[in-house]
Structures are given as C-alpha cells and as structure tokens.
Design an enzyme around this catalytic site. Structure first.
Site, PDB file in Angstrom:
ATOM      1  N   ARG A 176      -2.734  12.135  -4.310  1.00  0.00           N
ATOM      2  CA  ARG A 176      -3.354  10.984  -2.866  1.00  0.00           C
ATOM      3  C   ARG A 176      -2.806  11.657  -1.413  1.00  0.00           C
ATOM      4  O   ARG A 176      -1.649  11.980  -2.189  1.00  0.00           O
ATOM      5  CB  ARG A 176      -3.511   9.110  -2.648  1.00  0.00           C
ATOM      6  CG  ARG A 176      -4.014   8.362  -3.999  1.00  0.00           C
ATOM      7  CD  ARG A 176      -3.103   7.114  -4.045  1.00  0.00           C
ATOM      8  NE  ARG A 176      -4.676   6.479  -2.608  1.00  0.00           N
ATOM      9  CZ  ARG A 176      -3.762   4.957  -3.095  1.00  0.00           C
ATOM     10  NH1 ARG A 176      -3.075   4.400  -3.499  1.00  0.00           N
ATOM     11  NH2 ARG A 176      -4.156   4.844  -1.274  1.00  0.00           N
ATOM     12  N   ASP A 182     -10.616  -2.960   0.211  1.00  0.00           N
ATOM     13  CA  ASP A 182     -10.392  -2.796  -1.134  1.00  0.00           C
ATOM     14  C   ASP A 182     -10.869  -3.437  -1.916  1.00  0.00           C
ATOM     15  O   ASP A 182     -11.558  -3.423  -3.058  1.00  0.00           O
ATOM     16  CB  ASP A 182      -9.177  -3.660  -1.185  1.00  0.00           C
ATOM     17  CG  ASP A 182      -7.750  -2.172  -0.610  1.00  0.00           C
ATOM     18  OD1 ASP A 182      -7.734  -1.482  -0.832  1.00  0.00           O
ATOM     19  OD2 ASP A 182      -6.472  -2.633  -0.284  1.00  0.00           O
ATOM     20  N   ARG A 218      -8.488  -1.879  -9.223  1.00  0.00           N
ATOM     21  CA  ARG A 218      -9.654  -2.395  -8.577  1.00  0.00           C
ATOM     22  C   ARG A 218     -11.047  -2.507  -9.621  1.00  0.00           C
ATOM     23  O   ARG A 218     -12.170  -3.369  -9.113  1.00  0.00           O
ATOM     24  CB  ARG A 218      -9.666  -2.423  -7.212  1.00  0.00           C
ATOM     25  CG  ARG A 218      -8.592  -2.576  -6.305  1.00  0.00           C
ATOM     26  CD  ARG A 218      -8.669  -2.981  -4.947  1.00  0.00           C
ATOM     27  NE  ARG A 218      -7.385  -3.311  -3.888  1.00  0.00           N
ATOM     28  CZ  ARG A 218      -6.999  -4.521  -4.351  1.00  0.00           C
ATOM     29  NH1 ARG A 218      -6.873  -5.497  -4.740  1.00  0.00           N
ATOM     30  NH2 ARG A 218      -5.465  -4.173  -3.898  1.00  0.00           N
TER      31      ARG A 218
END
Length: 451
Positions: A129, A327, A403
C-alpha cells in the site's frame, strides 16, 4: 481466525433468519487513537471496550516499543502509562503493523517530530500500500523516509530533530493523512494546520481535545480548516470506546437481506463523519431504526435495529458522502445486489488503494455470483436482482482483505447457493468474533476442511 499464516476457507449458506443482539467489537479507529494518545500523554490512561483485533494489538505492541507502559487488564480493558509529547524512545526492533494502514500511518505521524529512527513493516497487503501520502507531508516537518520503490514498506522514518509547524491541504480525503499530520504537529512549535476539501472522520480532533490539546475547526471557503497548537501537555484520560459502526455494518446489512431477520446492535458510534452507510441504507428503503440515542465520551451513540427489508431500491450514492462510509462500500454493494434497480457509487477511487483494490475484488466476486457490475476508475454500479434473486454458488478471493471476506460471507447468507471465501483469516484483524457472533444470530458459517 488469524490474519496471518495458512488460509482459512469458509462457506456461508442461506440462513433462515438472523435474530438477536449483535455485540460487535469496539470502534477500531478510536481504539488505535486511544492507545497512541495514551502513550503521548502524562500519567495513566484507562481504556474500556478496546477492540482486541490484530490491528489494534499491533498498535499496542508498537507503543510499548516506543517506551510506553501498555498493559491488558481484562477483556477490552487496558492501561497505558504514557511518556508525554516528544517522549518516544527509539525502538530496538522493527515495528510490525500487520494489516493496519491506520496503525502504521498514525504511528509514523506520532514519531515523525521526535529525533529518533524507526523501521516499519507489515503483511503482504500492507507492504503493497502507498505510504507517500503520509511521508510527503511528514517531510514538511523535517522527517525523512526511506522505503521501497513506490513509497512502500518496509520503510525507515528518521524523525525531525528540529521540527517546524506545517500548513497542509490534503490532496485526497483521508482521515489517516489528516491524523498523521496532527499527531506530528503535537511536537512541533507554533500551529499546525490541516485543510481538507471534504470532511473525513473526526475522531482525532475530538480525542485530541479530550486529552488536553488545543484544536479548532473552521469551515472556510478553502475547506475544513483544522488548527492544532503545538507542544501541549496531554494528560491521561479514561476512554470508553463505543462499538465500531464499520463492524456493525456486517450484521446490519446481513439482516436487511436475509428473510425473517430482526437484529439489534447496541451502543454503536454514530459520529456524523462515520455514519454515511446508515443514511444511505435508509434512503434505499431499509428498515433501520435508532433507539436510545445518547452521547458518550464526546461521541454520539445509539442502539441500531435492522430488520429484513424486501422493498429496497437502488439509488445514486452522493459522492460527497464517500469519506463517511469508505470502508462500507463492499458490504453496501452486497445489499445493492438484493435491491430493485441500479445502485451507483461515484467518487470512490480511494477504494482502489485499500487492503486490496476493493472495487475490482467486489466486482469480480459479485459477477461470479450472478450479479451485473459496471466499474470505472473512481466509480462502480451494481444492478440489483431483488430480494432472494442472487444465485451465489461461487468461490471468491478475499485478497487478504477482511472487509471483502466478510462482505461475501454476508452475501452467502441470502443467496440461493452457498458462497465460499478462499481465506477468512484476515477477518481477525478487525472483527475477531465475527464468526461466532454471526452464528449466534443464526448464520450458517462453516470452515472448509482443506485436507
């Protein structure tokens, strides 16, 4: 579940109805910040309701490495004896932040204005990331960063010996970037100013004020202007962490799409900068009600009841709402699959650089389950198939993203055929009790024997 090590395949089958009380974990954002600000304070901070997922536990280890005394007293109950602003010691080992982009970016900010060096790493997902969005503003204070190509971890930060205050306009809506700059500003003289065009979650500002920092927020033509007066003496506090609205999204959204469901999620944080999902769901026609609204520790909270909602319609989600629900788009797309009509989600390019490319991950998995998805660089759209209209039957990749894994397991609770997630292990980073909690509500979640 473990976010590291061997994959944990899991299958979700159609549920007969989800019912009961969902005691979701403490808010992850507030949990991270309570440990970091406790470590930067003088005296003792007591935290109750702390999320004990791997992400937050990695932050606790990091605070110990920087010299704070961090002790677990019981379930969700922690004590932090801080070292004061500017009191961080140089860690003797590499700081492993696991899967947590929030953890690593906030910790980088907290140490960037002290004359120490620290090396940061994480798991495969975190090490891929981008960190330049944080290290670029930290360089303005005088900190230096040395990492892999593309500004990726592992990375060594050399803190500024003589930091200067900074005025910084965030190029993208990011609470992590804003918070990193404010934390760095604590040990810089004068005033540090952050300007954001779109409001992002304001837990850092609220909590900084609670610990004794002087922080003001103004809405001006240039945007939302947050000003922090540097070099305060933060004092230890008592922090009661509300339950995480991002974690609550999964039992809530599952209840909306599983026929016969009625689920109550108590004590949910409903900070306006975090509650965009619930506003969106209600606009779609979801049967969501807030019960016993109140304020605790400076944060608005309520008990949230969700019932099966067969009459939901697709909508266009306002792009300015994205920062307050960034999110939650993966699980929103699952709800959208069971609504009537098209749900469009513009202004979400930030999803491309989360734990995974979440737009691509959800689009690929939803298509495999029989749902039509369109996408662009900063938008996507789901064609709803109505209640009970999604086939399922696929095995989808979680891509080391908690997620994504939870979203597809919720999908499988309402599809005609089971949905398998190739690795549910990363769920432990944010929602370690997801599996037993959902099972108690009536979900059929089974780990797949890989032998």
């Amino acid at each position: 579940m473990s976010g590291h090590g061997e994959p944990v395949p899991m299958v979700a089958r159609k549920a007969a109805g989800l019912k009961g009380v969902a005691e979701v974990p403490g808010d992850k954002s507030i949990s991270h910040r309570s440990l970091i600000l406790g470590a930067l304070s003088v005296g003792e901070t007591r935290v109750t309701g702390l999320l004990e997922g791997e992400d937050v536990l990695d932050t606790a280890k990091a605070m110990r490495a920087f010299g704070a005394d961090v002790e677990r007293l019981g379930d969700g109950e922690w004590r932090v004896h801080g070292v004061g602003v500017g009191g961080f010691a140089e860690p003797g080992q590499v700081i492993d932040c696991g899967n947590s982009g929030t953890g690593v970016r906030l910790i980088m900010g907290a140490m960037a204005t002290s004359p120490i060096a620290a090396t940061f790493t994480g798991d495969a997902s975190l090490n891929g990331r981008p960190m330049a969005r944080v290290t670029d503003p930290l360089a303005l204070f005088g900190a230096r960063a040395y990492g892999r190509a593309g500004g990726r971890l592992p990375m060594t930060i050399l803190g500024a010996a003589d930091p200067v205050p900074v005025r910084y306009a965030t190029p993208v809506p990011s609470a992590q970037v804003k918070s990193a700059v404010l934390l760095a500003g604590l040990n810089a003289p004068g005033e540090t100013v952050v300007i954001e065009k779109e409001a992002t979650r304001d837990h850092s500002e609220r909590m900084l004020r609670g610990f004794g920092a002087e922080v003001t927020t103004e809405v001006l033509p240039e945007g939302r202007v947050i000003t922090l007066k540097g070099q305060p003496e933060l004092m230890g506090q008592t922090v009661d962490v509300p339950r995480d609205p991002s974690s609550a999204a999964f039992p809530v959204c599952a209840a909306l799409i599983v026929e016969g469901s009625d689920v109550l999620v108590p004590n949910i944080g409903l900070n306006p900068t975090r509650a965009g999902l619930y506003e969106t769901l209600r606009e779609m026609g979801a049967d969501l009600t807030y019960e016993n609204p109140r304020e605790e520790g400076g944060e608005p909270v309520a008990d949230l009841r969700a019932r099966f909602s067969p009459d939901m319609k697709g909508i266009v989600v306002p792009p300015e709402r994205a920062a307050s629900m960034i999110d939650e788009y993966p699980v929103l797309s699952v709800v959208a699959a069971f609504a009537e009509g098209r749900t469009e989600m513009p202004g979400v390019k930030e999803l491309r650089v989360k734990e995974s490319d979440r737009i691509d991950a959800m689009a690929v998995g939803l298509r495999a389950c029989g749902v039509a998805v369109d996408e662009g660089e900063d938008w996507w759209a789901v064609e709803g198939r109505g209640p009970g209209g999604v086939t399922g039957g696929a095995t989808v990749e979680s891509r080391l993203d908690h997620r994504i894994a939870m979203a597809f397991l919720c999908l499988g609770m309402a599809t005609e055929r089971p949905v398998t997630v190739d690795d549910a292990g990363p769920i432990a980073t944010s929602f370690p009790v997801f599996e037993p909690l959902m099972q108690r509500l009536g979900a059929s979640l089974v780990r797949v024997n890989r032998a």
